[in-house]
Write a protein that holds these residues in place. Structure first.
Motif, short mmCIF file in Angstrom:
data_model
loop_
_atom_site.label_atom_id
_atom_site.label_comp_id
_atom_site.label_asym_id
_atom_site.label_seq_id
_atom_site.Cartn_x
_atom_site.Cartn_y
_atom_site.Cartn_z
N VAL A 32 0.85 -1.19 0.00
CA VAL A 32 0.00 0.00 0.00
C VAL A 32 0.89 1.24 0.00
O VAL A 32 2.10 1.16 0.17
CB VAL A 32 -0.93 0.03 1.23
N SER A 33 0.26 2.39 -0.20
CA SER A 33 0.99 3.65 -0.12
C SER A 33 1.23 4.01 1.35
O SER A 33 0.59 3.46 2.26
CB SER A 33 0.18 4.77 -0.78
N ARG A 34 2.15 4.93 1.58
CA ARG A 34 2.40 5.35 2.96
C ARG A 34 1.16 6.01 3.56
O ARG A 34 0.86 5.81 4.74
CB ARG A 34 3.57 6.33 3.02
N ARG A 35 0.44 6.77 2.76
CA ARG A 35 -0.77 7.41 3.27
C ARG A 35 -1.77 6.36 3.75
O ARG A 35 -2.37 6.49 4.82
CB ARG A 35 -1.40 8.30 2.19
N GLN A 36 -1.94 5.29 2.94
CA GLN A 36 -2.86 4.22 3.35
C GLN A 36 -2.32 3.50 4.58
O GLN A 36 -3.09 3.10 5.47
CB GLN A 36 -3.04 3.22 2.20
N LEU A 37 -0.99 3.32 4.65
CA LEU A 37 -0.40 2.66 5.81
C LEU A 37 -0.70 3.43 7.09
O LEU A 37 -1.08 2.84 8.10
CB LEU A 37 1.11 2.52 5.63
N TYR A 38 -0.57 4.75 7.05
CA TYR A 38 -0.85 5.54 8.24
C TYR A 38 -2.31 5.38 8.66
O TYR A 38 -2.62 5.31 9.86
CB TYR A 38 -0.53 7.02 7.99
N ARG A 39 -3.21 5.30 7.68
CA ARG A 39 -4.63 5.07 8.01
C ARG A 39 -4.82 3.70 8.63
O ARG A 39 -5.60 3.53 9.58
CB ARG A 39 -5.49 5.24 6.76
N ASP A 40 -4.11 2.69 8.11
CA ASP A 40 -4.24 1.33 8.65
C ASP A 40 -3.69 1.25 10.07
O ASP A 40 -4.26 0.55 10.92
CB ASP A 40 -3.53 0.33 7.73
N ILE A 41 -2.58 1.93 10.34
CA ILE A 41 -2.04 1.96 11.70
C ILE A 41 -3.08 2.56 12.65
O ILE A 41 -3.32 2.04 13.74
CB ILE A 41 -0.73 2.79 11.75
N ALA A 42 -3.70 3.66 12.22
CA ALA A 42 -4.73 4.30 13.05
C ALA A 42 -5.91 3.36 13.28
O ALA A 42 -6.48 3.30 14.38
CB ALA A 42 -5.20 5.60 12.39
N THR A 43 -6.29 2.59 12.24
CA THR A 43 -7.40 1.64 12.38
C THR A 43 -7.07 0.55 13.40
O THR A 43 -7.90 0.20 14.25
CB THR A 43 -7.71 0.99 11.03
N LEU A 44 -5.86 -0.01 13.33
CA LEU A 44 -5.46 -1.04 14.28
C LEU A 44 -5.42 -0.50 15.70
O LEU A 44 -5.84 -1.17 16.65
CB LEU A 44 -4.08 -1.60 13.89
N ARG A 45 -4.91 0.71 15.87
CA ARG A 45 -4.88 1.31 17.20
C ARG A 45 -6.28 1.51 17.74
O ARG A 45 -6.55 1.26 18.92
CB ARG A 45 -4.12 2.64 17.15
N ALA A 46 -7.18 1.96 16.88
CA ALA A 46 -8.57 2.15 17.31
C ALA A 46 -9.22 0.83 17.70
O ALA A 46 -10.11 0.79 18.56
CB ALA A 46 -9.37 2.82 16.19
N GLY A 47 -8.75 -0.26 17.08
CA GLY A 47 -9.28 -1.58 17.40
C GLY A 47 -8.68 -2.21 18.65
O GLY A 47 -9.09 -3.30 19.05
N GLY A 48 -7.69 -1.56 19.26
CA GLY A 48 -7.13 -2.06 20.52
C GLY A 48 -5.69 -2.50 20.45
O GLY A 48 -5.09 -2.79 21.48
N ALA A 49 -5.08 -2.57 19.27
CA ALA A 49 -3.68 -2.98 19.17
C ALA A 49 -2.79 -1.85 19.69
O ALA A 49 -2.99 -0.68 19.34
CB ALA A 49 -3.33 -3.30 17.72
N LEU A 50 -1.82 -2.21 20.52
CA LEU A 50 -0.90 -1.23 21.08
C LEU A 50 0.34 -1.16 20.20
O LEU A 50 1.19 -2.04 20.24
CB LEU A 50 -0.53 -1.60 22.52
N ILE A 51 0.42 -0.11 19.41
CA ILE A 51 1.51 0.08 18.46
C ILE A 51 2.24 1.35 18.83
O ILE A 51 1.67 2.45 18.77
CB ILE A 51 0.98 0.16 17.01
N ASP A 52 3.48 1.21 19.25
CA ASP A 52 4.31 2.36 19.60
C ASP A 52 4.97 2.92 18.36
O ASP A 52 5.25 2.20 17.41
CB ASP A 52 5.40 1.96 20.60
N GLY A 53 5.26 4.23 18.39
CA GLY A 53 6.01 4.85 17.31
C GLY A 53 5.18 5.83 16.53
O GLY A 53 3.99 6.05 16.80
N GLU A 54 5.82 6.43 15.54
CA GLU A 54 5.17 7.41 14.70
C GLU A 54 5.97 7.55 13.41
O GLU A 54 7.07 7.00 13.27
CB GLU A 54 5.07 8.76 15.41
#
Length: 233
Positions: A32-54
């Motif tokens: 995927v594109s980086r823009r889509q990746l950032y959206r997917d990271i946000a989706t996983l975090r909203a679902g409860g996954a604890l993902i550190d970093g930025e």
């Protein structure tokens, strides 16, 4: 690729790749594109996954309560047990115990058939224990400083038996058959140094935080040609 498959592939990449994983690498892994990746990271975090970093620093999955326990193939189970058994040769009892405890929890969550295989694996590791002096310092303090990115003050005896006291930023530990080495940024030398951990005489907290510089410093060290990397002490 469906959204669900894309998110599962992203979770798998976060589990599998050495952390922190850059956005560029994750985008490549998931197609995927980086823009889509950032959206997917946000989706996983909203679902409860604890993902550190930025963005710009990389990402690390620290916990995944949103998904059910993983299933493993026979070969994956064998690989896990071989890897954990290899910890016993490092001469670090606390690290060995942590690995064995983690493996026990993994086995407890496996389906019954996979749990039976874990109890009767067919592969064994035979390796002589490491022949190196034991550390004189508190390894728990050293590991905490590494994880929390805080400085340490060490009294060090170099290979010529010259004693020095210096403040360091600890960056990483490496284990070999005959040595245990600490990579650090030395405030005295204003450069990278590697220290033989058993030759550290005393160690105490330095009180200085270098977060979030560790990842950038490690990348800088790795990017240097081997011939130009500073040596021990």
């Amino acid at each position: 690729m469906s959204r669900t498959d894309r998110l599962m592939r992203l979770m798998d990449a976060l589990r599998r790749l050495p952390a922190p994983v850059t956005a560029a690498r994750l985008a490549e892994e998931t197609g995927v594109s980086r823009r889509q990746l950032y959206r997917d990271i946000a989706t996983l975090r909203a679902g409860g996954a604890l993902i550190d970093g930025e963005a710009g620093l990389g990402y690390a999955l620290t916990e995944d309560p949103a998904l059910p326990p993983q299933s493993f193939s026979r070969l994956e189970i064998e690989a896990l047990l071989l890897a954990i058994s290899g910890l016993r040769t490092l001469g670090d009892p606390e690290l060995t115990r942590a690995g064995e405890d983690a493996l026990a929890r993994i086995i407890a969550t496996l389906p019954e058939s996979q749990g039976r295989h874990a109890m009767h694996t067919t592969m064994r590791l035979f390796r002589a224990p490491a022949q190196r002096p034991s550390p004189q310092v508190d390894m728990a303090l050293l590991r905490a400083a590494l994880w929390e990115e805080r400085s340490l003050v060490i009294d060090y005896l170099d290979l010529q038996d010259a004693a020095t006291t210096r403040e360091i930023w600890p960056l990483g530990l490496s284990y070999g058959d005959n040595h245990m080495m600490l990579l650090a940024h030395c405030k005295l030398r204003q450069d990278f140094r590697t220290f033989h951990v058993p030759r550290i005489q005393t160690m105490r907290p330095g009180g200085t935080s270098f977060r979030p510089r560790r990842v950038a410093l490690v990348r800088e060290y790795v990017s240097r040609p081997c011939a130009t990397r500073p040596q021990s002490g």
